[in-house]
Design an enzyme around this catalytic site. Structure first.
Site, mmCIF file in Angstrom:
data_model
loop_
_atom_site.group_PDB
_atom_site.id
_atom_site.type_symbol
_atom_site.label_atom_id
_atom_site.label_comp_id
_atom_site.label_asym_id
_atom_site.label_seq_id
_atom_site.Cartn_x
_atom_site.Cartn_y
_atom_site.Cartn_z
ATOM 1 N N ARG A 130 0.852 -1.194 0.000
ATOM 2 C CA ARG A 130 0.000 0.000 0.000
ATOM 3 C C ARG A 130 0.889 1.246 0.000
ATOM 4 O O ARG A 130 1.844 1.340 0.774
ATOM 5 C CB ARG A 130 -0.902 0.001 1.236
ATOM 6 C CG ARG A 130 -1.814 1.216 1.328
ATOM 7 C CD ARG A 130 -2.587 1.193 2.633
ATOM 8 N NE ARG A 130 -3.501 0.063 2.686
ATOM 9 C CZ ARG A 130 -3.862 -0.564 3.801
ATOM 10 N NH1 ARG A 130 -3.341 -0.183 4.968
ATOM 11 N NH2 ARG A 130 -4.706 -1.575 3.777
ATOM 12 N N ARG A 244 -4.037 2.483 17.372
ATOM 13 C CA ARG A 244 -4.764 1.873 16.257
ATOM 14 C C ARG A 244 -4.572 2.765 15.036
ATOM 15 O O ARG A 244 -3.950 3.823 15.114
ATOM 16 C CB ARG A 244 -6.257 1.744 16.628
ATOM 17 C CG ARG A 244 -7.054 0.713 15.840
ATOM 18 C CD ARG A 244 -6.673 -0.722 16.142
ATOM 19 N NE ARG A 244 -7.642 -1.648 15.534
ATOM 20 C CZ ARG A 244 -7.652 -2.009 14.260
ATOM 21 N NH1 ARG A 244 -6.756 -1.516 13.429
ATOM 22 N NH2 ARG A 244 -8.571 -2.848 13.804
ATOM 23 N N LYS A 245 -5.142 2.365 13.905
ATOM 24 C CA LYS A 245 -4.999 3.179 12.702
ATOM 25 C C LYS A 245 -5.744 4.497 12.846
ATOM 26 O O LYS A 245 -6.617 4.649 13.717
ATOM 27 C CB LYS A 245 -5.496 2.424 11.481
ATOM 28 C CG LYS A 245 -7.010 2.173 11.442
ATOM 29 C CD LYS A 245 -7.368 1.444 10.158
ATOM 30 C CE LYS A 245 -8.877 1.202 10.059
ATOM 31 N NZ LYS A 245 -9.242 0.496 8.822
ATOM 32 N N GLY A 502 -15.939 -7.409 2.317
ATOM 33 C CA GLY A 502 -15.863 -8.847 2.525
ATOM 34 C C GLY A 502 -15.958 -9.303 3.956
ATOM 35 O O GLY A 502 -16.121 -10.496 4.228
ATOM 36 N N CYS A 507 -13.785 -2.231 5.015
ATOM 37 C CA CYS A 507 -12.915 -1.466 4.122
ATOM 38 C C CYS A 507 -13.704 -0.918 2.934
ATOM 39 O O CYS A 507 -13.330 0.093 2.346
ATOM 40 C CB CYS A 507 -11.758 -2.339 3.630
ATOM 41 S SG CYS A 507 -10.642 -2.872 4.948
ATOM 42 N N GLY A 508 -14.786 -1.587 2.575
ATOM 43 C CA GLY A 508 -15.643 -1.116 1.499
ATOM 44 C C GLY A 508 -16.646 -0.062 1.926
ATOM 45 O O GLY A 508 -17.439 0.408 1.113
#
Length: 584
Positions: A130, A244-245, A502, A507-508
């Protein structure tokens, strides 16, 4: 190791010609304060400290930490990049790596600090890489280089446009990584700090600098943020050990293409006492157990303080965020614990002069603004130039596609491409006299149409089970097939945003879609396990943003088409098509 010390200057970016009515976007709306008892002795003591240039969790706070925190303590991930550890690791065979617990953690966890994700479950020995691509802006040279990387991996190599205006390339093998990192640097790219507990790609207006109606050009700000976060691609350990992110965006238009309500920090353009700056939203996120919209920090900063306030917020989160259950370590959980005023006071403590203005009522976002479609041909603010938005079906591209996109950008534009959070690509700065020739190009006729079918326009899909070990179902191919069948059965008069993810990590971003599909397992009519989806309905983006609600749980994927047809007819005014009967 010396601490990062950079001077950031703000260019005159505010478009004074944008005389839109000023309204109260969420950044200035009052929010009921969370009542929190933070008077427990030592709660506001920073949980990390600097040791030898890296930030480390103190011994007294290590009880009950999660496995990922233990991996960070065992070996500092940033040393793989900043001290050349990747050079040595890349020379070791996977067979030898598997015998060593530390090295196994290197390839499965620590390499994510370099933007490398081992696809252990579905592509053992191969990595997704990424990048960092602030504002989604890239060049033809960068695109060609990425194409050259994935081409050598054959069927295992491909690339995706992500929901953060970014590239992800697939098929990478460990021995190639040092050379790839050098190649990225030569074309002005980096993958550093793009995974795990780091700041993700700074998002901005994909039409920045070319939009007739833009409020501010977001590119300088997203570039400054990215340079600060990675210390100009050299590595910035001060912000690499977060709980965390963490996501950040800068809003530049009334369309809110950047989706500010789902970011940990969002900069919302606002005037105060005749000065241009930003009101701040904080805490937006998705996770399997909780999704939360960003809330106002009740703060305004001038353009000069974009970096200082980002740094202060990150330090407050780094210092005080808990590191136990990973489902409760995003920044909003800290905001909930301290209360918004308590969190704000911790940010103020970390500002250069321990000062932070209250939010401005002069918000520059026009609330009653109909979000525009950037696909197709549109005039730019520069006379005689246009941009063309191309639909990239579910964001997936191959090496030849990338080379062709780079060629088109060079011939018809200025060698630049823009990636969007909807996984599409914009070619800017096209002379109007060249438009007809561009639209005749085979790539636009056969693959990436500027005028896709209306239901395809809003289609987004995460990586899915093909490559991602966390995905429960296959998404990209299935999203296309379901949409193709649905559009054969019904006609709609406006784009419908349909997002696929998914797994519950989302993430979508299914919660912001008109219709969202989250992968799960269910049982079919015979009681057998099958791939399925939880269906969400009613997500909104823009000034009246709203996260969608669960509409129906565990729908077998084979039963999704009739359900979507029914939803479109009942909730979106779709009309059934008359289907011709097959002739004998």
């Amino acid at each position: 190791m010396s601490s990062l010390s950079l001077r950031f200057l703000s260019p005159p970016l505010f478009s004074s010609t944008s005389a839109w009515p000023r309204t109260g976007l969420a950044a200035t709306q009052a929010v009921a304060p969370v009542v929190a008892d933070v008077n427990v002795e030592g709660r506001l003591e920073p949980r990390v400290e600097e040791r030898d240039g890296y930030w480390v969790l103190k011994e007294k706070f290590r009880e009950g930490i999660n496995p990922q925190e233990k991996v960070k303590l065992e070996r500092e991930p940033m040393k793989l990049f900043m001290e050349g550890g990747i050079e040595d690791l890349a020379k070791i065979s996977l067979e030898e790596i598997e015998k060593d617990k530390g090295m196994k953690s290197d390839i499965d966890v620590r390499l994510k600090w370099l933007g490398l994700f081992h696809r252990r479950k579905h592509q053992y020995g191969r990595f997704m890489m990424r990048l960092k691509l602030p504002n989604g802006v890239t060049t033809s040279a960068q695109t060609r280089y990425l194409a050259s990387v994935i081409r050598k991996y054959g069927k295992d190599g491909c690339a995706d446009v992500t929901t953060r205006q970014n590239w992800q390339i697939r098929g990478v093998v460990l021995p190639d990584v040092p050379e790839i990192l050098k190649g990225l640097a030569e074309v002005g790219l980096t993958s550093l700090q793009s995974g795990m507990d780091n700041v993700r790609n700074p998002a901005g207006n994909p039409l920045a600098g070319i939009d007739i109606h833009e409020i501010v050009d977001t590119r300088p700000y997203t570039n400054l943020l990215s340079h600060f976060i990675t210390a100009n691609s050299l590595g910035n350990p001060a912000v690499t050990n977060l709980p965390r992110k963490w996501n950040v965006c800068v809003v530049g238009s009334h369309d809110l293409f950047e989706h500010p309500h789902i970011n940990d920090l969002a900069y919302i353009p606002a005037m105060k006492d005749g000065r241009f700056g930003f009101n701040l939203l904080v805490g937006g996120f998705f996770s399997p157990k909780r999704c939360a919209e960003a809330v106002p920090l009740d703060a305004w900063v001038s353009a000069d303080d974009v970096i200082p306030v980002c740094k202060a917020i990150l330090e407050a989160y780094r210092d005080l965020g808990t590191r136990g259950n990973r489902q409760k370590t995003r920044m909003m959980w800290l905001i909930d614990e301290l209360g918004i005023e308590g969190f704000r006071s911790e940010v103020v403590k970390r500002m250069p002069k321990q000062e932070l203005d209250r939010a401005s009522p002069e918000d520059l976002i026009q609330k009653q603004w109909e979000r525009r479609d950037y696909l197709g041909v549109h005039p730019q603010k520069q006379e005689g130039l246009s941009y063309v938005g191309l639909h990239i079906p579910v964001g997936r591209v191959q090496a030849d596609d990338m080379d062709e996109l780079a060629r088109l950008a060079d011939i018809y534009g200025c060698g630049e491409l823009r990636l969007t959070v909807e996984q599409n690509i914009i070619i800017p700065n096209i002379e109007n006299s060249m438009l007809e020739a561009l639209l005749r190009e085979p790539l636009l006729k056969d693959r990436f149409s500027p005028e896709p079918p209306i239901l395809m326009k809003g289609l987004v899909a995460c990586t899915g089970k093909q490559f991602c070990g966390q995905a429960i179902i296959e998404t990209k191919v299935r999203a296309l097939k379901v949409t193709e069948e649905v559009q054969r059965q019904v006609a709609v008069t406006r784009p419908i945003r349909m997002h696929w993810t998914g797994c519950p990590n989302s993430c979508g971003q299914v919660q912001v879609a008109d219709i969202g599909f989250m992968g799960c397992m269910a049982r079919d009519e015979n009681g057998k396990p099958c791939e399925a989806a939880d269906v969400f309905l009613g997500g909104r983006i823009g000034s009246d943003s709203h996260l969608g609600d669960l509409y129906k749980k565990g729908v077998p994927c084979k039963d999704l088409v009739p359900l979507v047809v029914d939803i479109l007819v009942k909730h979106f005014g779709a009309q059934p098509r008359e289907r011709e009967e097959n002739e004998d």
